[in-house]
Scaffold this active site. Sequence first.
Site, PDB file in Angstrom:
ATOM      1  N   SER A  47      16.966 -44.481 -14.430  1.00 14.64           N
ATOM      2  CA  SER A  47      17.732 -43.684 -15.387  1.00 14.64           C
ATOM      3  C   SER A  47      17.199 -42.255 -15.459  1.00 14.64           C
ATOM      4  O   SER A  47      17.980 -41.306 -15.569  1.00 14.64           O
ATOM      5  CB  SER A  47      17.675 -44.321 -16.780  1.00 14.64           C
ATOM      6  OG  SER A  47      18.343 -45.556 -16.789  1.00 14.64           O
ATOM      7  N   HIS A  92      20.560 -51.379 -12.840  1.00 12.36           N
ATOM      8  CA  HIS A  92      20.558 -52.274 -13.998  1.00 12.36           C
ATOM      9  C   HIS A  92      21.638 -53.344 -13.846  1.00 12.36           C
ATOM     10  O   HIS A  92      21.409 -54.525 -14.127  1.00 12.36           O
ATOM     11  CB  HIS A  92      20.843 -51.500 -15.297  1.00 12.36           C
ATOM     12  CG  HIS A  92      19.787 -50.544 -15.699  1.00 12.36           C
ATOM     13  ND1 HIS A  92      20.044 -49.217 -15.943  1.00 12.36           N
ATOM     14  CD2 HIS A  92      18.465 -50.708 -15.917  1.00 12.36           C
ATOM     15  CE1 HIS A  92      18.932 -48.606 -16.299  1.00 12.36           C
ATOM     16  NE2 HIS A  92      17.952 -49.494 -16.289  1.00 12.36           N
ATOM     17  N   ARG A 126      11.015 -52.559  -9.030  1.00 10.82           N
ATOM     18  CA  ARG A 126      11.274 -51.690  -7.885  1.00 10.82           C
ATOM     19  C   ARG A 126      10.026 -51.464  -7.054  1.00 10.82           C
ATOM     20  O   ARG A 126      10.093 -51.334  -5.853  1.00 10.82           O
ATOM     21  CB  ARG A 126      11.794 -50.326  -8.365  1.00 10.82           C
ATOM     22  CG  ARG A 126      13.147 -50.385  -9.027  1.00 10.82           C
ATOM     23  CD  ARG A 126      13.458 -49.085  -9.695  1.00 10.82           C
ATOM     24  NE  ARG A 126      12.463 -48.891 -10.752  1.00 10.82           N
ATOM     25  CZ  ARG A 126      12.552 -48.002 -11.712  1.00 10.82           C
ATOM     26  NH1 ARG A 126      13.559 -47.176 -11.752  1.00 10.82           N
ATOM     27  NH2 ARG A 126      11.626 -47.910 -12.630  1.00 10.82           N
ATOM     28  N   LYS A 155      10.805 -42.947 -26.544  1.00 11.92           N
ATOM     29  CA  LYS A 155      10.789 -43.118 -25.082  1.00 11.92           C
ATOM     30  C   LYS A 155      10.196 -41.886 -24.410  1.00 11.92           C
ATOM     31  O   LYS A 155      10.696 -40.780 -24.571  1.00 11.92           O
ATOM     32  CB  LYS A 155      12.212 -43.382 -24.580  1.00 11.92           C
ATOM     33  CG  LYS A 155      12.346 -43.534 -23.085  1.00 11.92           C
ATOM     34  CD  LYS A 155      12.006 -44.926 -22.638  1.00 11.92           C
ATOM     35  CE  LYS A 155      12.273 -45.069 -21.148  1.00 11.92           C
ATOM     36  NZ  LYS A 155      12.096 -46.366 -20.664  1.00 11.92           N
TER      37      LYS A 155
END
Length: 171
Positions: A135, A21, A97, A45
């Site tokens: 993450s 990040h 990515r 999430k």
Amino acid sequence: MTKKISHVLVPGTFDPITFGHMDVVRRALRICPRVTVAVAESLGKNGVGTTFTLDERVELARRALDGMDGVDVMPFTGLLVDFAREVQADAVVKGLRAMTDFEYELQQADLNYRLDAGLESIFVMSSPEYGYLSSSVVRQIASFGGEVDTFVPACVAAALKERFCGLPAAI
């Protein structure tokens, strides 16, 4: 006359912020002198909620990005396009990515365009050293007591140890 981009958002959940990040934020600063890291509330999430509260994620991001001139960290709820209007941002910068990131981010960019055609979407490819980093991977390693120091700033590593291993750390 076309308006120049003077303020960009780097949005995300940042649960927690990683070196990947931070790399996207640094690269956004190369594009634009003013960057707001927009930490999303993201109540649902992945259907389970976040590991850290919104306030904790904002504080960890602020500590991780401390010293980066031109960078501000702010929480937001609701639609990204509404937040962008509120802070007068001209564009959104997202790191990619893999192809799976591209497909998801393209959908988001298309939706944002339909909601606000004036908000640009800018994609930067992940630096090779962070192409594997997420993450969720960091959280998983930390949840098993693994070392995450090579993936996240020290303040985040300490917070993860406290959260998953019960070791004291001040956020």
